[in-house]
Design an enzyme around this catalytic site. Structure first.
Site, short mmCIF file in Angstrom:
data_model
loop_
_atom_site.label_atom_id
_atom_site.label_comp_id
_atom_site.label_asym_id
_atom_site.label_seq_id
_atom_site.Cartn_x
_atom_site.Cartn_y
_atom_site.Cartn_z
N LYS A 57 -10.35 2.51 1.58
CA LYS A 57 -9.24 2.65 0.15
C LYS A 57 -9.46 1.78 -0.24
O LYS A 57 -8.54 1.00 -0.02
CB LYS A 57 -8.05 3.15 0.96
CG LYS A 57 -7.89 4.13 -0.12
CD LYS A 57 -5.50 4.94 0.38
CE LYS A 57 -5.05 5.07 -0.52
NZ LYS A 57 -5.71 4.58 -1.55
N ASP A 75 -7.50 -0.75 -3.85
CA ASP A 75 -5.66 -0.57 -4.17
C ASP A 75 -6.00 -0.76 -5.53
O ASP A 75 -5.70 -2.16 -5.58
CB ASP A 75 -5.41 -1.50 -3.37
CG ASP A 75 -3.15 -0.86 -3.40
OD1 ASP A 75 -3.69 0.04 -4.47
OD2 ASP A 75 -2.78 -2.02 -3.29
N GLU A 129 -5.15 -1.22 3.00
CA GLU A 129 -4.48 -0.44 2.62
C GLU A 129 -4.82 1.06 3.37
O GLU A 129 -4.51 1.69 3.92
CB GLU A 129 -4.19 -0.22 1.54
CG GLU A 129 -3.44 1.02 0.84
CD GLU A 129 -3.08 1.26 -0.18
OE1 GLU A 129 -2.53 1.76 -0.96
OE2 GLU A 129 -4.28 1.04 -1.16
#
Length: 346
Positions: free
Chosen positions: A64, A66, A204
């Site tokens: 993921k 960011d 994250e």
């Protein structure tokens, strides 16, 4: 072993022009492949937040990132880089634009995330914002790279009706592993083990995607996000004055969406840097209002209410039973163009 030719044919007879073979006439019995019109914009597929990774052979995983969700449109007339809300940010990412022009494709739409990576290769939202000049800034980021994770349109063909596996196969042949546009690697692994490794490395979280799914706009469950530490966007609806705090901001009062209304979700009083706090204070001074924009039954003193136009990215550990953020920390401001990302309470 066959020896390579000792001469370079293209360099022989330099006085004669190099010509291609004569083009054969097209067989009229051969059908033309229909071309799909290139859409001006495609609403993004959004990941649904889940507490644990899914299980099953149809799920594949990615890191993921960011940053800012973007779509890179490579068109006959040039390149456009659009935010998830449809705003044109092409001029803010000149390196990504140039990298798109170099891709070996005539027309395409790439879905991905604009990020700035730290020395360990992790995306850092604060560094990205700094490179763009902060919220409302007009700086161009030469540090941002585009992590491409989907291909929605490719040389005249709409791929949104194709399965993820087909789209990823074409994407991997188009986008390099390094550069200002690079491939977001897909990982076939046990989701829980991958999440544990991601958290240990300070990432994250991870994204899970159904490899058999087509590309559907909205938050429908084809993509899932599982976070190590919760991080979401909230409206700043007020602040508590404290002469002892940086920027004299004792705490920011936050709100999330609930349908067409806003609902109070608590406050944040940590994570401010000195210069950023004073800049934020100056921005808030310009949007003060006399009455709260939310229903508020708290007992805080010296609260200044604000028009709900500033959007804060907040890191937090959990939610309390009464719907408030627990252990919240301020990460930075989102741009107004990204307001679709504001957290929505179900």
């Amino acid at each position: 072993m066959t020896k390579p030719p000792s001469t370079k044919p293209l360099l022989q007879n330099a006085d004669r022009p190099v010509r291609s073979r004569p083009r054969k006439p097209r067989n009229p019995a051969q059908p033309n492949l229909p071309l799909d019109p290139m859409p001006d914009r495609i609403e993004p597929c959004l990941a649904l937040l889940k507490p644990k990774p899914p299980k099953g052979p149809q799920w594949v995983f990615e890191v993921k990132w960011d940053g800012y969700r973007m779509a890179v449109h490579i068109e006959p007339k040039g390149v456009r880089i659009l935010t998830r809300g449809g705003h044109d940010w092409t001029d803010r990412f000149p390196e990504i634009k140039q990298a798109a022009l170099w891709l070996p494709v005539g027309t395409a739409i790439l879905d991905g995330e604009a990020v700035v990576l730290d020395e360990r290769g992790r995306s850092d939202f604060g560094m990205l914002q700094q490179s763009l000049g902060g919220r409302g800034g007009k700086k161009r980021s030469s540090d941002a790279v585009f992590m491409a994770f989907d291909l929605l349109y490719f040389d005249g063909h709409d791929l949104t009706r194709s399965e993820l596996g087909v789209r990823r196969h074409l994407l991997e042949g188009l986008v390099p592993a390094d550069g200002d546009i690079r491939l977001s690697e897909e990982v076939e692994a046990d989701g829980e083990a991958l999440l544990r490794v991601a958290c240990e490395h300070g990432l994250e979280g991870i994204i899970a995607k159904d490899r058999e799914s087509t590309y559907r706009s909205g938050r429908l469950g084809d993509w899932l996000k599982i976070k190590c530490i919760q991080s979401d966007s909230f409206f700043i609806v007020g602040y508590e004055i404290s002469m002892a705090a940086r920027g004299h901001i004792g705490a920011l009062l936050l709100a999330a969406r609930r349908g067409d209304n806003l609902v109070y979700v608590g406050s944040v009083g940590t994570g401010f840097k000195e210069s950023a706090a004073w800049k934020l204070r100056g921005m808030m001074e310009r949007i003060k209002r006399k009455t709260p924009p939310i229903h508020y039954a708290g007992r805080r003193k010296d609260v200044v209410w604000l028009q709900p136009t500033l959007i804060a990215e907040i890191e937090y550990r959990a939610w309390t039973d009464d719907g408030k953020l627990r252990h919240a920390s301020f990460k930075g401001l989102r741009d107004v163009q990204d307001n679709a990302a504001v957290y929505e309470v179900e």
